[in-house]
Design a protein around this motif. Structure first.
Motif, mmCIF file in Angstrom:
data_model
loop_
_atom_site.group_PDB
_atom_site.id
_atom_site.type_symbol
_atom_site.label_atom_id
_atom_site.label_comp_id
_atom_site.label_asym_id
_atom_site.label_seq_id
_atom_site.Cartn_x
_atom_site.Cartn_y
_atom_site.Cartn_z
ATOM 1 N N LEU A 86 0.813 -1.213 0.000
ATOM 2 C CA LEU A 86 0.000 0.000 0.000
ATOM 3 C C LEU A 86 0.851 1.269 0.000
ATOM 4 N N ARG A 87 2.019 1.216 0.568
ATOM 5 C CA ARG A 87 2.869 2.413 0.673
ATOM 6 C C ARG A 87 3.677 2.681 -0.591
ATOM 7 N N ARG A 88 3.651 1.782 -1.524
ATOM 8 C CA ARG A 88 4.528 1.877 -2.691
ATOM 9 C C ARG A 88 4.265 3.099 -3.562
ATOM 10 N N HIS A 89 3.011 3.579 -3.627
ATOM 11 C CA HIS A 89 2.687 4.667 -4.545
ATOM 12 C C HIS A 89 3.531 5.906 -4.288
ATOM 13 N N ALA A 90 3.513 6.387 -3.068
ATOM 14 C CA ALA A 90 4.244 7.620 -2.774
ATOM 15 C C ALA A 90 5.723 7.359 -2.537
ATOM 16 N N ALA A 91 6.071 6.192 -2.026
ATOM 17 C CA ALA A 91 7.466 5.929 -1.662
ATOM 18 C C ALA A 91 8.387 5.885 -2.882
ATOM 19 N N PHE A 92 7.866 5.435 -4.000
ATOM 20 C CA PHE A 92 8.715 5.272 -5.182
ATOM 21 C C PHE A 92 8.098 5.914 -6.420
ATOM 22 N N THR A 93 7.493 7.068 -6.236
ATOM 23 C CA THR A 93 6.823 7.736 -7.336
ATOM 24 C C THR A 93 7.798 8.348 -8.338
ATOM 25 N N THR A 94 7.338 8.420 -9.562
ATOM 26 C CA THR A 94 8.099 9.104 -10.614
ATOM 27 C C THR A 94 7.224 10.171 -11.264
#
Length: 194
Positions: A86-94
């Motif tokens: 769930l945290r992946r969106h903001a943690a590794f955004t481009t």
């Protein structure tokens, strides 16, 4: 029937539109990126104490404590994996433009609502588990003459656990409300950008 499209068009054009603060959105997304990375680290490190207890102290723990520790670890690991997902969106955004910034932020805040929801409910479940475990220990101590945990130590651990769990419940409930309100704001911004 009268056609009021001209009046509606005039009314619509006089409506004030809140300008989108692009810099604020970018700052919020950057802050979310670092927060989510920090929370990911905390999530991954969360089960480590349980694993260390099981590795170093399993032969010294009573069977009931061993069962509770194993059960907690088994329940915790899937939640950690799900929270990382769930945290992946903001943690590794481009994200590179305003529309993608808003979309990433919207997805992450929606996921933050889910995380806060699960955290809130895991807190009251923790209270029930603490009551069951320590209630069993109290019953065992009162009904047996064998040496177990003293009633005072059991009461202290139970009280501490309940206070922490209840505090986390209040904190998670507040975060869930805050994220739901922010999600509505971002939905309005998204509709302006479409």
């Amino acid at each position: 029937m009268t056609n009021n499209t001209d009046d509606l068009a005039a009314l619509w054009q006089t409506q004030e539109v809140q300008p989108i603060d692009v810099e604020k959105i970018q700052r919020e997304l950057l802050m979310q990126r670092w927060k989510q990375r920090f929370y990911m680290l905390v999530d991954v490190l969360g089960p480590v104490p349980l694993a260390l207890i099981l590795y170093y102290q399993s032969d010294k723990l009573p069977l009931s404590a061993l069962i509770v520790t194993w059960a907690t670890l088994i329940i915790t690991v899937p939640f950690v994996i799900y929270f990382l997902w769930l945290r992946r969106h903001a943690a590794f955004t481009t994200a590179v433009d305003t529309q993608s910034h808003v979309n990433v932020l919207y997805r992450q805040v929606a996921n933050n609502v889910k995380i806060a929801f699960y955290t809130k409910h895991s807190c009251w479940v923790s209270c029930v588990m603490l009551l069951l475990f320590f209630g069993g220990e109290i019953f065992k101590t009162l009904s047996a003459s064998e040496e177990g945990l003293s009633l005072v130590r059991i009461a202290v651990w139970l009280g501490l656990g309940l206070v922490i769990s209840f505090g986390c419940f209040i904190w998670a409930r507040g975060r869930e409300r805050k994220f739901r309100a922010r999600l509505e704001e971002l939905a309005g911004i998204r509709s302006q950008l479409d």
